[in-house]
Design an enzyme around this catalytic site. Structure first.
Site, PDB file in Angstrom:
ATOM      1  N   ASP A  87     -15.647   0.031  -8.505  1.00  0.00           N
ATOM      2  CA  ASP A  87     -14.217  -0.080  -8.781  1.00  0.00           C
ATOM      3  C   ASP A  87     -13.740   0.904  -9.827  1.00  0.00           C
ATOM      4  O   ASP A  87     -14.446   1.217 -10.783  1.00  0.00           O
ATOM      5  CB  ASP A  87     -13.890  -1.504  -9.236  1.00  0.00           C
ATOM      6  CG  ASP A  87     -13.891  -2.468  -8.066  1.00  0.00           C
ATOM      7  OD1 ASP A  87     -13.055  -2.295  -7.166  1.00  0.00           O
ATOM      8  OD2 ASP A  87     -14.743  -3.384  -8.039  1.00  0.00           O
ATOM      9  N   GLU A 120      -7.602 -11.164   0.496  1.00  0.00           N
ATOM     10  CA  GLU A 120      -8.901 -10.857  -0.121  1.00  0.00           C
ATOM     11  C   GLU A 120      -8.808 -11.223  -1.592  1.00  0.00           C
ATOM     12  O   GLU A 120      -7.984 -10.688  -2.332  1.00  0.00           O
ATOM     13  CB  GLU A 120      -9.235  -9.365   0.033  1.00  0.00           C
ATOM     14  CG  GLU A 120      -9.656  -9.001   1.453  1.00  0.00           C
ATOM     15  CD  GLU A 120     -10.124  -7.554   1.626  1.00  0.00           C
ATOM     16  OE1 GLU A 120     -10.546  -7.201   2.735  1.00  0.00           O
ATOM     17  OE2 GLU A 120     -10.060  -6.771   0.653  1.00  0.00           O
TER      18      GLU A 120
END
Lengths: 403, 267
Positions: free
Chosen positions: B60, B49
């Site tokens: 995040d 990824e």
């Protein structure tokens, strides 16, 4: 516009205003947004909820706010009569409290003991801390570190009210970063926390519910205009950062074809310098903070930093309904720069004895230009969205004065 | 058959689980990424990824936020990242590569232009954290037509009805976010994950990767016992942060973590 849409019918069931709006969040928040949507759908027409909201607006906020004819200033400008919708007279000094009262009532119904908020100028933070104090809710407010510096008075006000102000040091350290951080908090504490968003942006249903709570401004202004001026206004003017005071004034008039509307963005150092906060004037559509809307971004889709003397307008996006109203041509979006806003701030203070917030001063700056092109039998309503006390240190700084 | 599907089929036949590392492309420098991708494959990665940096990574935690800032400090763009994948593909035609990030950097290119360029570069799938299936109606057919898988998240808060919907909308695999929070949050609860994965398995057909909170060989092993894939991000990006001034040491540090995870998962 040959076929005018029925503006009261938006957003659609999935939260869109034409191509704008929607629900662009990570999966963890989808459940909470569905829950909020269901609760709001159930309560918005509930007579008891409406009565509680109206009671608080009347007895706690002090509504209705007056519609004041700025006679001396109108005469000086020469042209249309300029009326001021006095949101600056609300408890806590701005329109923001209309929305925090509504959302705090929702938080109470949903049994959430903790509220969080993002704030730029600090007005929404203060309005959130205020209702949290009154309802005994735990309150944390995210504020860009740069704004914490610019708005020291509001930071201290929030602390006095019992809220914790958390400075945000990531990114550009302003409103957009505060909103990122509030979203991160919410995703982590989604079970016990209600996120009180301060403007008509964010994921569905926020743009709708914030608008609905702020529409009290336009509903009152419409009634007051008919009563005091004997007719609907010819034009409405309001500043646009995220756009909550503007949509609150505009929305109840959208289906009145004869009423022109102007949303005034912050041109900062000037649109052509690139140092501004005017996505509708100079940006393009993209996705940020849960909705599709006009944004200030670079060619790679990265959000760019904004500039405005007014912290409350220093935001790279705008409520999705404004994006749509721009595209369908119902509202004209224009911009006023820092100098124009500052000069309107000084002028209204000296001529009418009313010190406007720097945000609202952008609307005043444009209203002045507009009024001069109109005739004395015409009327403009300007949303005086907040008072300028919080900006005294900023203006003193520009004047080179130290305390 | 697409690369991701082939990868999970092969692993299933070997009775092994996928090890899926995440790093942000262009962090700390653009030149680091392609060699790092090859080294991660050598250390046992099955799928990579690759994070597409965004200025406002609202899902995040601080570790990936800083990675985005480092990558954006020298303007790592989506097109740069597609060039990296193209370079990776010159000597690795089998390891699936998934681009993970936010919608706006994709949307600014235009869906059609992005999907064509990504397929051409050798990308296999995209995972856009702020794009739930309800908002993907326009982009999904475009990805499909270009042979790209669209990977959706499932969260601890996702209802059964939504798991079904997500299972039908997605392809490649499902990414189960093991905890409420942002990337790099506290450790996950393995029992809770096991019971949720069981639920997802009953409602959706796709392989299930689990991410968020996997930090070491022990947690990777525990998750691999219940899921089809183990995603590890912040623990690796922490090494990039640590060695940002000494990029030659990054591959070794990340390789050590992945090798230990691989060994633990395969025993």
């Amino acid at each position: 516009m040959s076929e005018r849409p029925d503006f009261s019918a938006f957003p659609d069931a999935s939260g869109h205003f034409g191509p704008y709006g929607g629900c662009f969040v990570s999966e963890t928040l989808m459940g909470a947004l569905d829950e909020l949507k269901a609760m709001y759908e159930r309560l918005k027409d509930d007579p008891q909820f409406r009565a509680d909201f109206d009671y608080d607006l009347a007895h706690y906020v002090g509504r209705p706010s007056p519609l004041y004819l700025a006679e001396r200033w109108s005469k000086q400008v020469g042209g249309a009569n300029i009326w001021l919708k006095r949101e600056d007279l609300n408890h806590t000094g701005a329109h923001k409290v209309n929305n925090t009262i509504g959302q705090a009532l929702l938080a109470k119904h949903m049994g959430k003991p903790r509220v969080i908020a993002e704030t730029g100028a600090g007005q929404h933070g203060v309005a959130t801390a205020t209702v949290a104090a009154r309802l005994g809710l735990k309150c944390q407010v995210y504020m860009g570190a740069e704004d914490v510096q610019r708005q020291k008075l509001n930071v201290y006000r929030m602390k006095l009210l019992g809220a914790e102000v958390i400075p945000v040091t990531s990114g550009s350290k302003t409103l957009k970063d505060a909103m990122n951080e509030a979203m991160r908090d919410w995703v982590t504490n989604v079970d016990d926390t209600f996120y009180i968003i301060g403007t008509v942006a964010g994921p569905h249903p926020y743009p709708q519910l914030v608008r609905d709570f702020q529409c009290i401004i336009g509903r009152e202004a419409r009634e007051q205009s008919l009563k005091q001026a004997g007719k609907l206004p010819d034009a409405l003017v309001a500043c646009v950062g995220g756009g909550s005071n503007a949509i609150g004034l505009f929305h109840p008039f959208l289906n009145d074809d004869g009423v022109a509307m102007y949303g005034v963005e912050a041109a900062g150092d000037g649109i052509d310098t690139g140092r501004h906060a005017a996505p509708l004037s100079a940006g393009r559509p993209g996705v940020l903070h849960g909705n599709r809307t006009y944004l200030m971004e670079d060619d790679n889709g990265q959000i760019i930093e904004t500039h405005s003397v007014s912290a409350g307008l220093d935001y790279p996006g705008v409520g999705p309904e404004h994006s749509w109203l721009k595209d369908v041509g119902r509202v004209q979006y224009v911009a006023a720069d820092d100098q124009e806003a500052l000069s309107a701030f000084r002028e209204l203070t000296r001529v009418e004895g009313i010190m406007p917030a720097l945000e609202s001063s952008h609307a005043l700056a444009y209203a002045k230009k507009l009024a001069a092109t109109m005739s004395p039998d015409q009327n403009i309503v300007v949303n005086l969205s907040g008072r300028g006390d919080k900006d005294i240190l900023t203006v003193a700084d520009i004047d080179g004065i130290e305390f | 058959m697409r690369r991701i599907e082939r990868c999970f089929e092969r692993l299933a036949s070997e009775n092994r689980k996928a090890l899926i590392p995440f790093v942000t492309a262009g962090d700390p420098q653009k030149e680091v990424t392609v060699p790092l991708m090859h080294d991660m494959v050598k250390a046992g990665a099955d799928i990579i990824e690759l994070g597409v940096p965004f200025s406002d990574p609202m899902a995040d935690g601080p570790v990936i936020q800083l990675a985005c800032e480092r990558a954006l400090a020298h303007n790592t763009s989506t097109r740069d990242i597609l060039d990296m994948v193209k370079a990776f593909r010159q000597t690795d035609s089998e390891t699936p590569v998934v681009l993970m990030g936010y919608l706006n950097p994709v949307e600014v290119m235009g869906y059609e232009a992005f999907a064509r360029a990504a397929a051409d570069a050798g990308v296999d799938g995209v995972l856009l954290v702020d794009l739930p299936p309800e908002e993907a109606l326009e982009v999904k057919p475009v990805m499909d037509a270009n042979g790209l898988d669209i990977i959706f998240l499932v969260a601890p808060t996702t209802s059964d009805a939504r798991i079904k919907l997500i299972g039908e909308a997605g392809s490649g695999y499902l990414y189960y976010v093991s905890l409420k929070g942002v990337t790099g949050s506290a450790a996950l609860n393995v029992d809770e994950v096991a019971s949720r994965v069981e639920t997802i398995r009953n409602l959706a057909k796709l392989p299930i990767g689990v991410g968020f909170g996997i930090k070491d060989a022990e947690s990777a092993q525990a998750v691999s016992r219940v899921a089809d894939g183990v995603v590890v991000g912040s623990a690796l990006v922490n090494q990039i942060d640590k060695f940002q001034k000494e990029p030659a040491a990054i591959s070794g540090a990340i390789g050590d973590i992945l090798s230990a995870m691989r060994t633990a998962m395969d025993t």
